[in-house]
Design an enzyme around this catalytic site. Structure first.
Site, PDB file in Angstrom:
ATOM      1  N   CYS A  64      -2.119   1.639  17.078  1.00  0.00           N
ATOM      2  CA  CYS A  64      -3.561   1.979  16.823  1.00  0.00           C
ATOM      3  C   CYS A  64      -3.873   0.708  16.818  1.00  0.00           C
ATOM      4  O   CYS A  64      -5.398   1.085  16.493  1.00  0.00           O
ATOM      5  CB  CYS A  64      -3.828   3.019  16.260  1.00  0.00           C
ATOM      6  N   ASP A  95      -4.597  -0.722  14.398  1.00  0.00           N
ATOM      7  CA  ASP A  95      -5.097  -1.206  12.757  1.00  0.00           C
ATOM      8  C   ASP A  95      -4.304  -2.146  12.465  1.00  0.00           C
ATOM      9  O   ASP A  95      -3.165  -2.271  12.583  1.00  0.00           O
ATOM     10  CB  ASP A  95      -5.327  -0.468  12.069  1.00  0.00           C
ATOM     11  N   CYS A 132      -8.854   2.413  10.444  1.00  0.00           N
ATOM     12  CA  CYS A 132      -9.392   3.598  10.345  1.00  0.00           C
ATOM     13  C   CYS A 132      -9.512   4.116   9.104  1.00  0.00           C
ATOM     14  O   CYS A 132      -8.841   3.633   8.143  1.00  0.00           O
ATOM     15  CB  CYS A 132      -8.041   4.883  10.943  1.00  0.00           C
ATOM     16  N   CYS A 155      -0.334   5.707   8.762  1.00  0.00           N
ATOM     17  CA  CYS A 155      -1.762   5.194   7.892  1.00  0.00           C
ATOM     18  C   CYS A 155      -0.994   4.279   6.943  1.00  0.00           C
ATOM     19  O   CYS A 155      -1.089   3.572   6.167  1.00  0.00           O
ATOM     20  CB  CYS A 155      -2.618   5.928   8.418  1.00  0.00           C
TER      21      CYS A 155
HETATM   22 FE1  FES Z   1      -3.961   3.209  12.938  1.00  0.00          FE
HETATM   23 FE2  FES Z   1      -4.724   4.844  10.816  1.00  0.00          FE
HETATM   24  S1  FES Z   1      -4.944   5.164  12.745  1.00  0.00           S
HETATM   25  S2  FES Z   1      -4.127   3.131  10.878  1.00  0.00           S
END
Ligand code: FES
Length: 126
Positions: free
Chosen positions: A35, A37, A60, A104
């Site tokens: 993702c 992040d 997110c 996450c």
């Molecule tokens: Fe990747 Fe939440 S979508 S940490």
């Protein structure tokens, strides 16, 4: 569970312990390549206990809520206790996370654990 709990929304809208610690004793950084992040945790340690935690999360809403709650859970814990925190503990503390957001919660505990490992490594090389 397919929706965000009130606790997630609260920590997302009003995250605790956001920021950096300039003279941190340990820093842990982690990213999720899927993702994209990213999270950085900073810790202050005294007598093997976590005195303070700050974090910066580029991610997110769930990742922000997770970082916030992990920082709260970690403060006051011994290093061993903090190393035992896992993503299930975090999800429980947040009254659950949607299934597709469980990854996450891994980021938060992993970033914290890396900060602790960083502290231990630094101490060894002193
Ligand atoms: Fe990747 Fe939440 S979508 S940490």
């Amino acid at each position: 569970m397919e929706y965000y709990s009130e606790k997630v929304m609260d920590h997302f809208s009003n995250p605790r312990n956001v920021g950096e610690i300039d003279d941190a004793d340990g820093i842990g950084e982690i990213g999720n390549p899927i993702c994209g992040d990213m999270m950085v945790f900073y810790i202050k340690v005294k007598n093997d206990r976590i005195e303070n935690v700050k974090f910066k999360t580029f991610g997110c809403g769930a990742a922000i809520a997770v970082s916030s709650v992990v920082s709260e859970m970690a403060i006051g814990k011994t290093l061993n206790e903090a190393m035992e925190l896992n993503n299930d503990d975090v999800a429980k503390e947040l009254d659950g996370l949607p299934k597709n957001k469980m990854h996450c919660s891994n980021l938060g505990t992993n970033a914290l654990h890396r900060a602790i490992e960083n502290y231990i490594m630094k101490k060894k090389s002193e």
